[in-house]
Design an enzyme around this catalytic site. Structure first.
Site, PDB file in Angstrom:
ATOM      1  N   THR A 132      -0.872  -3.604   0.164  1.00 15.86           N
ATOM      2  CA  THR A 132      -1.343  -4.353  -1.002  1.00 15.86           C
ATOM      3  C   THR A 132      -0.239  -5.159  -1.666  1.00 15.86           C
ATOM      4  OG1 THR A 132      -3.025  -2.663  -1.393  1.00 15.86           O
ATOM      5  CG2 THR A 132      -2.533  -4.125  -3.217  1.00 15.86           C
TER       6      THR A 132
ATOM      7  N   THR B  17      -0.322   1.799   0.134  1.00 18.83           N
ATOM      8  CA  THR B  17      -0.360   3.095  -0.547  1.00 18.83           C
ATOM      9  C   THR B  17      -1.279   4.099   0.126  1.00 18.83           C
ATOM     10  OG1 THR B  17      -2.099   2.323  -2.056  1.00 18.83           O
ATOM     11  CG2 THR B  17       0.197   2.058  -2.777  1.00 18.83           C
TER      12      THR B  17
END
Length: 338
Positions: free
Chosen positions: A25, A102
């Site tokens: 991300t 993540t």
């Protein structure tokens, strides 16, 4: 930017930090299909660092891959760990930062920790970081997380015995025992609350692996099975049939199942499949306490080993590493519980 290898360590005017980018991300923007996907390159990530930091730290950014971490497999994670190990082996860098999605950061960070520990490798500060918001989203947290990671990696390596670190949302924590707890909060990760307990868990595990760490190579198949009310032996048996050498059970409560799961664990253990029990509960250790035919004490008697600190994602990596090293049930038990 001055190339790292053009300067000897003794004459370096500034700490040297290598940033290895892998996607996630932190490098993602929203595409025409409406979905986030990695698109920002290593140079552009480096350009988000504040000037004062770049004035005192010599930062090189290098792309390894550009993928969503949910799409990573063990081969991808090993590639990251190998690059980190190679970069830390000489005297070219003082610290290494890995930008990573993540979703699976905690697994790759633990795998990297195991590889770096092999044979007493020289330790530099190794820090993983990422983001909860894409690079083109309002309030993107990636630049701040990257700056903290670079700042941390540029510091003295005196505390490198803590192993690989994760820097996120203004905090730095040991990767060992840390897990992602929120899908949306910027402060997405939680470290194991008792740092001494996490350190002891790490030392036990490293002591149980021959050579003190993991040699780069391949990992055997280890599957994760989530238990639930009314679960039966079907998935555990299917993992065995698929060739899994290990199974991690994400059990209920402190580490409980039912009679059907206990029977499946007993059969798996008899077939030479290692079984480790953790819990789906976010906080507190997994431990064998309940009986009744399907409780934790029954699982332990059936041959399962409990993982007090590591949750399923990291327990799976550690179990696979132990099996790859050829250790037996006794060493697996010592690695997880002492």
């Amino acid at each position: 930017m001055t190339p790292f290898r053009a300067r000897a360590r003794s004459g370096a005017a500034h700490p040297r930090v290598l940033v290895l980018t892998t996607g996630g991300t932190i490098a993602a923007v929203r595409g025409s299909d409406g979905g986030l996907a990695p698109a920002v390159d290593a140079a552009d990530l480096r350009s988000t660092l504040p000037s004062p930091l770049l004035e005192r730290v010599n930062v090189e950014a290098r792309a390894l891959m550009s993928v969503d971490s949910a799409a990573m497999d063990v081969t991808s994670a090993y590639a990251i760990a190998r690059h980190v190990a190679a970069a830390s082996a000489g005297d070219a860098v003082d610290g290494i930062v890995v930008t990573h999605g993540t979703d699976t950061m905690e697994e790759t960070a633990l795998l990297t920790d195991l590889v770096l520990a092999r044979g007493g490798r020289r330790r530099v500060r190794v820090v993983f970081t990422g983001a909860q918001r894409g690079a083109d989203q309002p309030g993107a947290d990636g630049p701040g997380n990257l700056a903290r990671a670079v700042d941390t990696a540029s510091g003295p390596a005196a505390d490198s015995e803590a192993g690989v670190l994760i820097a996120f949302a203004g905090r730095t924590m040991p990767a060992w025992g840390t897990r992602k707890l929120s899908t949306v909060d910027l402060d997405a990760f939680a470290a194991w609350p008792d740092r001494h307990e996490a350190e002891q868990s790490r030392r036990r595990a490293l002591a149980a692996v021959p050579g003190g760490g993991l040699a780069t190579g391949s990992l055997p198949r280890v599957d994760t099975v989530a238990l639930y009310p009314g679960s039966d032996a079907v998935v555990i048996d299917a993992c065995r049939a698929a060739g899994a050498r290990g199974i991690v059970l994400e059990a209920m409560g402190a580490g409980n199942a039912n009679a059907a799961a206990v029977r499946a664990v007993r059969a798996a253990a008899a077939a030479g499949v290692a079984v480790v029990v953790t819990t789906r509960v976010p906080h507190g250790p997994a431990f064998a306490d309940y009986g009744g035919g399907g409780g934790g004490t029954n699982l332990a008697r059936a041959g399962a080993v409990f993982s007090p600190v590591l949750r399923a994602g990291q327990a799976r990596i550690l179990l696979a590493a132990l099996l790859a090293a050829g250790v037996g049930h006794g060493e697996v038990t010592r690695a997880f519980t002492g």
